[in-house]
Design a protein around this motif. Structure first.
Motif, PDB file in Angstrom:
ATOM      1  N   ARG A   1     -56.961   5.001 -52.739  1.00 38.79           N
ATOM      2  CA  ARG A   1     -55.720   4.222 -52.924  1.00 38.79           C
ATOM      3  C   ARG A   1     -55.436   3.619 -51.804  1.00 38.79           C
ATOM      4  O   ARG A   1     -54.954   2.209 -52.043  1.00 38.79           O
ATOM      5  N   TYR A   2     -55.373   4.139 -50.605  1.00 37.85           N
ATOM      6  CA  TYR A   2     -55.099   3.602 -49.194  1.00 37.85           C
ATOM      7  C   TYR A   2     -55.537   2.405 -49.068  1.00 37.85           C
ATOM      8  O   TYR A   2     -55.321   1.171 -48.821  1.00 37.85           O
ATOM      9  N   ASP A   3     -57.173   2.505 -49.277  1.00 40.41           N
ATOM     10  CA  ASP A   3     -58.070   1.590 -48.929  1.00 40.41           C
ATOM     11  C   ASP A   3     -57.922   0.285 -49.681  1.00 40.41           C
ATOM     12  O   ASP A   3     -58.027  -0.860 -49.575  1.00 40.41           O
ATOM     13  N   ALA A   4     -57.693   0.604 -51.324  1.00 41.61           N
ATOM     14  CA  ALA A   4     -57.388  -0.426 -51.960  1.00 41.61           C
ATOM     15  C   ALA A   4     -56.274  -1.375 -51.780  1.00 41.61           C
ATOM     16  O   ALA A   4     -56.132  -2.295 -51.789  1.00 41.61           O
ATOM     17  N   LEU A   5     -55.361  -0.507 -51.511  1.00 42.52           N
ATOM     18  CA  LEU A   5     -53.856  -1.415 -51.005  1.00 42.52           C
ATOM     19  C   LEU A   5     -54.190  -2.163 -49.701  1.00 42.52           C
ATOM     20  O   LEU A   5     -53.725  -3.244 -49.748  1.00 42.52           O
ATOM     21  N   ILE A   6     -54.868  -1.666 -48.694  1.00 43.42           N
ATOM     22  CA  ILE A   6     -55.177  -2.276 -47.698  1.00 43.42           C
ATOM     23  C   ILE A   6     -55.745  -3.657 -47.867  1.00 43.42           C
ATOM     24  O   ILE A   6     -55.540  -4.690 -47.426  1.00 43.42           O
ATOM     25  N   THR A   7     -56.734  -3.568 -48.742  1.00 46.26           N
ATOM     26  CA  THR A   7     -57.719  -4.785 -49.397  1.00 46.26           C
ATOM     27  C   THR A   7     -56.722  -5.638 -50.119  1.00 46.26           C
ATOM     28  O   THR A   7     -56.778  -6.984 -49.651  1.00 46.26           O
ATOM     29  N   LYS A   8     -55.750  -5.228 -50.872  1.00 50.60           N
ATOM     30  CA  LYS A   8     -54.840  -6.094 -51.625  1.00 50.60           C
ATOM     31  C   LYS A   8     -53.975  -6.868 -50.616  1.00 50.60           C
ATOM     32  O   LYS A   8     -53.592  -7.790 -50.592  1.00 50.60           O
ATOM     33  N   ARG A   9     -53.523  -6.000 -49.582  1.00 54.40           N
ATOM     34  CA  ARG A   9     -52.614  -6.401 -48.460  1.00 54.40           C
ATOM     35  C   ARG A   9     -53.507  -7.588 -47.828  1.00 54.40           C
ATOM     36  O   ARG A   9     -52.941  -9.085 -47.527  1.00 54.40           O
TER      37      ARG A   9
ATOM     38  N   LEU B   1     -50.463  -8.173 -52.637  1.00 54.11           N
ATOM     39  CA  LEU B   1     -49.768  -6.900 -52.578  1.00 54.11           C
ATOM     40  C   LEU B   1     -48.570  -6.951 -53.332  1.00 54.11           C
ATOM     41  O   LEU B   1     -47.612  -7.938 -52.852  1.00 54.11           O
ATOM     42  N   THR B   2     -48.096  -6.303 -54.364  1.00 60.28           N
ATOM     43  CA  THR B   2     -46.845  -6.582 -54.787  1.00 60.28           C
ATOM     44  C   THR B   2     -45.701  -5.480 -53.999  1.00 60.28           C
ATOM     45  O   THR B   2     -45.996  -4.990 -53.149  1.00 60.28           O
TER      46      THR B   2
ATOM     47  N   HIS C   1     -46.459  -2.573 -51.809  1.00 57.11           N
ATOM     48  CA  HIS C   1     -46.123  -2.306 -50.511  1.00 57.11           C
ATOM     49  C   HIS C   1     -45.472  -1.089 -50.282  1.00 57.11           C
ATOM     50  O   HIS C   1     -45.701  -0.267 -49.071  1.00 57.11           O
ATOM     51  N   ASP C   2     -44.659  -0.695 -50.946  1.00 57.42           N
ATOM     52  CA  ASP C   2     -43.828   0.640 -50.864  1.00 57.42           C
ATOM     53  C   ASP C   2     -44.799   2.006 -50.914  1.00 57.42           C
ATOM     54  O   ASP C   2     -44.494   2.843 -50.040  1.00 57.42           O
ATOM     55  N   GLU C   3     -45.560   1.745 -51.885  1.00 54.70           N
ATOM     56  CA  GLU C   3     -46.688   2.850 -51.847  1.00 54.70           C
ATOM     57  C   GLU C   3     -47.415   2.968 -50.792  1.00 54.70           C
ATOM     58  O   GLU C   3     -47.896   4.037 -50.335  1.00 54.70           O
ATOM     59  N   LEU C   4     -47.926   1.693 -50.159  1.00 58.85           N
ATOM     60  CA  LEU C   4     -48.786   1.782 -49.041  1.00 58.85           C
ATOM     61  C   LEU C   4     -48.125   2.152 -47.789  1.00 58.85           C
ATOM     62  O   LEU C   4     -48.508   3.081 -47.175  1.00 58.85           O
ATOM     63  N   LEU C   5     -46.782   1.920 -47.712  1.00 62.14           N
ATOM     64  CA  LEU C   5     -45.934   2.632 -46.656  1.00 62.14           C
ATOM     65  C   LEU C   5     -45.793   4.094 -46.709  1.00 62.14           C
ATOM     66  O   LEU C   5     -46.056   4.884 -45.774  1.00 62.14           O
ATOM     67  N   CYS C   6     -45.850   4.909 -48.011  1.00 60.61           N
ATOM     68  CA  CYS C   6     -45.523   6.172 -48.230  1.00 60.61           C
ATOM     69  C   CYS C   6     -47.071   6.510 -47.789  1.00 60.61           C
ATOM     70  O   CYS C   6     -47.082   7.785 -47.197  1.00 60.61           O
TER      71      CYS C   6
END
Length: 67
Positions: A16-24, A29-30, A34-39
């Motif tokens: 999930r972290y990797d997927a969110l980094i890609t979206k960023r 990234l919504t 973004h909040d989930e990525l920070l967590c």
């Protein structure tokens, strides 16, 4: 102690972290993501700090330095 050193972040968290980094990087990234990525980043940091503490303990037991 060795378990703490060798234990990885749970695979689902890492994916999930990797997927969110890609979206960023893609700038898609919504705010909620973004909040989930920070967590997840906070969890990763805490995990890394625990690993480092265990490595330090092991080095001390073996009479070695981490530097």
């Amino acid at each position: 102690m060795l378990h703490r050193i060798n234990q990885a972040l749970p695979a689902n968290d890492q994916r999930r972290y990797d997927a969110l980094i890609t979206k960023r990087q893609d700038e898609t990234l919504t705010s909620a993501e973004h909040d989930e990525l920070l967590c997840l980043a906070d969890r990763q940091e805490a995990h890394d700090a625990d690993r480092l503490a265990a490595l330090s303990d092991l080095a001390r037991l073996r009479g070695l330095s981490l530097t």
